[in-house]
Design a protein around this motif. Structure first.
Motif, mmCIF file in Angstrom:
data_model
loop_
_atom_site.group_PDB
_atom_site.id
_atom_site.type_symbol
_atom_site.label_atom_id
_atom_site.label_comp_id
_atom_site.label_asym_id
_atom_site.label_seq_id
_atom_site.Cartn_x
_atom_site.Cartn_y
_atom_site.Cartn_z
ATOM 1 N N GLU A 17 -6.088 11.611 7.373
ATOM 2 C CA GLU A 17 -5.514 10.625 6.460
ATOM 3 C C GLU A 17 -4.049 10.433 6.825
ATOM 4 O OE1 GLU A 17 -6.120 12.139 2.571
ATOM 5 O OE2 GLU A 17 -8.238 11.598 2.505
ATOM 6 N N VAL A 18 -3.649 9.181 7.016
ATOM 7 C CA VAL A 18 -2.290 8.847 7.447
ATOM 8 C C VAL A 18 -1.497 8.303 6.272
ATOM 9 C CG1 VAL A 18 -0.926 7.274 8.898
ATOM 10 C CG2 VAL A 18 -2.935 8.427 9.845
ATOM 11 N N VAL A 19 -0.279 8.804 6.119
ATOM 12 C CA VAL A 19 0.628 8.280 5.104
ATOM 13 C C VAL A 19 1.409 7.095 5.658
ATOM 14 C CG1 VAL A 19 2.641 8.779 3.660
ATOM 15 C CG2 VAL A 19 0.860 10.512 3.972
ATOM 16 N N GLU A 20 2.003 7.258 6.838
ATOM 17 C CA GLU A 20 2.823 6.217 7.440
ATOM 18 C C GLU A 20 3.037 6.540 8.912
ATOM 19 O OE1 GLU A 20 3.559 3.155 7.577
ATOM 20 O OE2 GLU A 20 4.607 3.048 5.636
ATOM 21 N N PHE A 21 3.377 5.509 9.703
ATOM 22 C CA PHE A 21 3.638 5.763 11.118
ATOM 23 C C PHE A 21 4.507 4.667 11.705
ATOM 24 C CE2 PHE A 21 0.338 2.653 11.599
ATOM 25 C CZ PHE A 21 0.494 2.095 12.864
ATOM 26 N N THR A 22 5.138 4.987 12.837
ATOM 27 C CA THR A 22 5.869 4.014 13.637
ATOM 28 C C THR A 22 5.883 4.515 15.075
ATOM 29 O OG1 THR A 22 7.879 2.658 13.746
ATOM 30 C CG2 THR A 22 8.177 5.010 13.360
ATOM 31 N N VAL A 23 6.149 3.607 16.011
ATOM 32 C CA VAL A 23 6.086 3.938 17.437
ATOM 33 C C VAL A 23 7.368 3.461 18.119
ATOM 34 C CG1 VAL A 23 4.705 3.782 19.548
ATOM 35 C CG2 VAL A 23 3.595 3.506 17.307
ATOM 36 N N ALA A 24 7.888 4.292 19.026
ATOM 37 C CA ALA A 24 9.113 3.953 19.762
ATOM 38 C C ALA A 24 8.991 4.444 21.200
ATOM 39 C CB ALA A 24 10.325 4.598 19.086
ATOM 40 N N PRO A 25 9.692 3.810 22.121
ATOM 41 C CA PRO A 25 9.648 4.265 23.516
ATOM 42 C C PRO A 25 10.637 5.404 23.765
ATOM 43 C CG PRO A 25 11.014 2.318 23.358
ATOM 44 C CD PRO A 25 10.504 2.587 21.966
ATOM 45 N N MET A 26 10.294 6.281 24.670
ATOM 46 C CA MET A 26 11.243 7.267 25.209
ATOM 47 C C MET A 26 11.434 6.901 26.675
ATOM 48 S SD MET A 26 13.335 9.716 25.278
ATOM 49 C CE MET A 26 13.286 10.652 23.751
ATOM 50 N N PRO B 249 0.770 -1.248 0.000
ATOM 51 C CA PRO B 249 0.000 0.000 0.000
ATOM 52 C C PRO B 249 0.805 1.305 0.000
ATOM 53 C CG PRO B 249 -1.131 -1.612 1.336
ATOM 54 C CD PRO B 249 0.159 -2.257 0.907
ATOM 55 N N PRO B 250 1.848 1.483 0.833
ATOM 56 C CA PRO B 250 2.527 2.785 0.801
ATOM 57 C C PRO B 250 3.189 3.089 -0.541
ATOM 58 C CG PRO B 250 3.694 1.241 2.245
ATOM 59 C CD PRO B 250 2.379 0.630 1.917
ATOM 60 N N TRP B 251 3.680 2.048 -1.236
ATOM 61 C CA TRP B 251 4.323 2.302 -2.522
ATOM 62 C C TRP B 251 3.280 2.505 -3.619
ATOM 63 C CZ3 TRP B 251 8.209 3.869 -0.387
ATOM 64 C CH2 TRP B 251 8.936 3.151 0.560
ATOM 65 N N VAL B 252 2.144 1.844 -3.506
ATOM 66 C CA VAL B 252 1.048 2.119 -4.430
ATOM 67 C C VAL B 252 0.553 3.546 -4.239
ATOM 68 C CG1 VAL B 252 -1.320 1.488 -5.071
ATOM 69 C CG2 VAL B 252 0.358 -0.303 -4.593
ATOM 70 N N LEU C 7 5.230 14.393 11.490
ATOM 71 C CA LEU C 7 6.353 14.533 10.566
ATOM 72 C C LEU C 7 5.895 15.192 9.270
ATOM 73 C CD1 LEU C 7 7.882 10.957 10.973
ATOM 74 C CD2 LEU C 7 8.589 13.051 12.140
ATOM 75 N N PRO C 8 6.748 16.014 8.666
ATOM 76 C CA PRO C 8 6.397 16.632 7.383
ATOM 77 C C PRO C 8 6.222 15.578 6.290
ATOM 78 C CG PRO C 8 8.310 17.701 8.379
ATOM 79 C CD PRO C 8 8.054 16.455 9.160
ATOM 80 N N ARG C 9 5.502 15.935 5.252
ATOM 81 C CA ARG C 9 5.314 15.033 4.125
ATOM 82 C C ARG C 9 6.669 14.623 3.546
ATOM 83 N NH1 ARG C 9 0.481 14.301 1.558
ATOM 84 N NH2 ARG C 9 1.682 12.631 0.588
ATOM 85 N N GLU C 10 6.738 13.406 3.119
ATOM 86 C CA GLU C 10 7.915 12.800 2.482
ATOM 87 C C GLU C 10 8.994 12.362 3.475
ATOM 88 O OE1 GLU C 10 8.130 12.879 -1.518
ATOM 89 O OE2 GLU C 10 6.188 12.628 -0.547
ATOM 90 N N THR C 11 8.762 12.546 4.788
ATOM 91 C CA THR C 11 9.793 12.165 5.753
ATOM 92 C C THR C 11 10.079 10.668 5.696
ATOM 93 O OG1 THR C 11 9.189 13.974 7.243
ATOM 94 C CG2 THR C 11 10.483 12.178 8.175
ATOM 95 N N PHE C 12 9.043 9.842 5.698
ATOM 96 C CA PHE C 12 9.263 8.398 5.642
ATOM 97 C C PHE C 12 9.923 8.002 4.326
ATOM 98 C CE2 PHE C 12 6.351 8.158 9.228
ATOM 99 C CZ PHE C 12 6.846 7.079 9.935
ATOM 100 N N ARG C 13 9.489 8.611 3.237
ATOM 101 C CA ARG C 13 10.095 8.307 1.941
ATOM 102 C C ARG C 13 11.578 8.644 1.952
ATOM 103 N NH1 ARG C 13 11.965 10.485 -2.533
ATOM 104 N NH2 ARG C 13 11.768 12.556 -1.647
ATOM 105 N N LYS D 167 16.141 1.511 1.057
ATOM 106 C CA LYS D 167 14.995 0.610 1.111
ATOM 107 C C LYS D 167 13.738 1.276 0.566
ATOM 108 C CE LYS D 167 16.621 -2.228 4.962
ATOM 109 N NZ LYS D 167 16.302 -2.812 6.278
ATOM 110 N N LEU D 168 13.897 2.057 -0.473
ATOM 111 C CA LEU D 168 12.752 2.738 -1.052
ATOM 112 C C LEU D 168 12.095 1.845 -2.090
ATOM 113 C CD1 LEU D 168 11.271 5.494 -0.975
ATOM 114 C CD2 LEU D 168 12.666 6.184 -2.920
ATOM 115 N N GLY D 169 10.785 1.621 -1.923
ATOM 116 C CA GLY D 169 10.018 0.884 -2.917
ATOM 117 C C GLY D 169 10.121 -0.621 -2.761
ATOM 118 N N GLY D 170 9.603 -1.338 -3.795
ATOM 119 C CA GLY D 170 9.654 -2.798 -3.793
ATOM 120 C C GLY D 170 8.839 -3.390 -2.665
ATOM 121 N N GLN D 171 9.450 -4.341 -1.951
ATOM 122 C CA GLN D 171 8.752 -5.056 -0.883
ATOM 123 C C GLN D 171 9.145 -4.546 0.496
ATOM 124 O OE1 GLN D 171 6.391 -7.434 -2.062
ATOM 125 N NE2 GLN D 171 7.059 -6.254 -3.834
#
Length: 500
Positions: free
Chosen positions: A392-401, A215-218, A459-465, A473-477
């Motif tokens: 609408e969410v583009v991408e996310f991740t979670v980490a501990p502080m 989905p994120p690459w589509v 995060l600003p747009r395109e940060t995950f990309r 590791k951009l694209g593919g699987q």
């Protein structure tokens, strides 16, 4: 209707009828594969080392074969890579699927002539089940696009080496090759952004009916098309009617993808891995993915809470319970034995066995004993998005502080929004409150003032990309882990945000 769609319907009926023969006999089917696999590997190096000729029961097998990750099987795989035969499975593999591991570096997963049907037929059958149930087959007469890695293969010691998606590309049925996109020349381009522009060049004027990919690459593909045309995807591809995906939970991306398309369309979820095709969505009306119990794999399941113990319980398919999380272990006709995929699943049906993929066994946050898993954060985010439908969410991740400069520790949610919530504080509060209901340990830590409520970092747009591009590791699987027990990804995202 075209010839492809006409012929697909009797084939779909045949495949589904054959499927019925095993899907309601799960224990019997798996026991048959258990014996066939042991017999097939009895005279291999692994079979001799683990006394396969003396294995008479599953209890014997558990004693003989320990649970492995890739590192556990790596010495055998290296022998195969050096040209030795009859190591994990009879003869030599036809392919090595090359994939990157988080702890093992590059992994080389064997695929044999006996295991190829598991990968190819399962993907085919996912489409045929859809055709059989819905009667919709006209998409086969138009153009089909598979957003995947390069199909280019290299040969070492007589074995073809490449990405799984590339290997699969070489086995697309001849009757579909004439309407498959992108072209081979475009597909072998390694740089994802260059490749994406070429894919758009080749597809933008075509009658695209099926699109398949993570989905994120589509979504990136859709974004670039909209930037070029100023149109919704439905207006660029009016024949687009079916989305096939796998690898990540669709829910966090669904709203944004549908908004880009301009309407809802049918979708099929799949659960492929380099090690084997595990399950696919066989119906549009029931929850879960049908497990491939008759496809060259004998499955074992470890209760998630036991996984890191010294002697974890190992269960067969007829011993699992609904609603519990299990780590998936496979034994297959490519020579993977006691191989832990690292995925966790939860069964939602046992007649037939259907599952949900709930996360990665090593992707969790338990900095304080909370053991928050992927399924829980995805459900919490989905709940918050339902409360804030504009989001609408583009991408996310979670980490501990763990050691903040001041105040109590917390979980930090890094989210890139396509459309941010009108009230970010309320959005974060809704996530946190939902997570406390999903995870009692997290609730105890919050109510006991061990942790404070989560911190939302937008995060600003395109940060995950940009982060994935910097990691190669951009694209593919490639996929962004939902959770980590450290801050490596989180700090990487923050650094990417500051340097752009």
């Amino acid at each position: 209707m075209g010839i492809r769609s006409v012929l697909s319907k009797p084939l779909a009926q045949f495949v589904v009828q054959r499927q019925q023969e095993w899907m309601h006999r799960p224990g019997e089917t798996q026991q048959r594969w258990f014996r066939a696999l042991l017999d097939g590997a009895q005279h291999t190096a692994f079979g001799r080392d683990h006394r396969f000729k003396d294995v008479r029961s599953y209890a014997d097998f558990r004693q003989a074969v320990p649970i492995h990750d890739y590192e556990g099987l790596k010495p055998y795989i290296e022998r195969i890579r050096e040209g030795e035969s009859d190591v994990l499975w009879k003869g030599k593999p036809v392919y090595f699927a090359k994939t990157s591991g988080t702890t093992s570096g590059t992994k080389y997963i064997p695929i044999t002539k006996e295991s190829i049907p598991n990968h190819i037929n399962s993907a085919r059958d996912a489409l045929l089940n859809y055709i059989h149930e819905t009667g919709k087959a006209s998409f086969l007469d138009k153009k089909l696009i598979f957003l995947s890695g390069s199909p280019e293969l290299v040969v070492k010691n007589g074995i073809n080496v490449g990405r799984l998606s590339g290997i699969s590309n070489h086995h697309v049925p001849a009757y579909l090759r004439t309407n498959q996109l992108p072209s081979y020349e475009t597909n072998v381009i390694e740089d994802w952004e260059t490749k994406l522009e070429k894919i758009i060049d080749e597809t933008i004027a075509q009658p695209m009916s099926l699109i398949s990919g993570i989905p994120p690459w589509v979504q990136m593909y859709f974004d670039r098309i909209q930037a070029r045309t100023g149109k919704k995807i439905k207006d660029v591809f009016p024949d687009f009617s079916l989305f096939v995906y796998g690898g990540v939970n669709f829910e966090p991306y669904r709203a944004k993808l549908y908004e880009s398309i301009g309407r809802k369309i049918d979708s099929i979820e799949t659960y492929p891995a380099s090690e084997g095709f595990i399950a696919f969505q066989d119906t549009q009306t029931e929850e879960g993915l049908l497990m491939m119990l008759n496809s060259g794999i004998f499955f074992e399941f470890i209760p998630a809470e036991d996984y890191f113990s010294s002697n974890p319980r190992r269960l067969t398919i007829d011993q699992v319970e609904l609603g519990k999380n299990y780590a998936v272990v496979i034994n297959n006709n490519a020579g993977l034995w006691g191989y832990s995929l690292g995925d966790t699943v939860k069964f939602v049906s046992n007649d037939p066995y259907r599952l949900l993929v709930t996360g990665r066994i090593k992707h969790f946050i338990s900095a304080f004993g909370e053991h928050v898993i992927g399924e829980e954060v995805e459900k919490a985010l989905q709940y918050a998005m339902e409360q804030h439908p504009e989001t609408e969410v583009v991408e996310f991740t979670v980490a501990p502080m763990v050691s903040p400069a001041e105040g109590l520790p917390y979980h930090e949610w890094f989210i890139e929004f396509a459309t941010p919530p009108n009230n970010p504080e309320a959005f974060a509060c809704d996530i946190d409150q939902r997570l406390t209901k999903l995870n009692t340990y997290y609730d105890d830590l919050i109510s006991g003032s061990i942790l404070r409520p989560l911190k939302l970092t937008t995060l600003p747009r395109e940060t995950f990309r940009n982060y994935m591009k910097a990691q190669g590791k951009l694209g593919g699987q490639n996929k962004v882990p939902r959770l980590a027990n450290d801050r490596v990804i989180g700090e990487g995202l923050l650094q990417t945000m500051q340097t752009v």
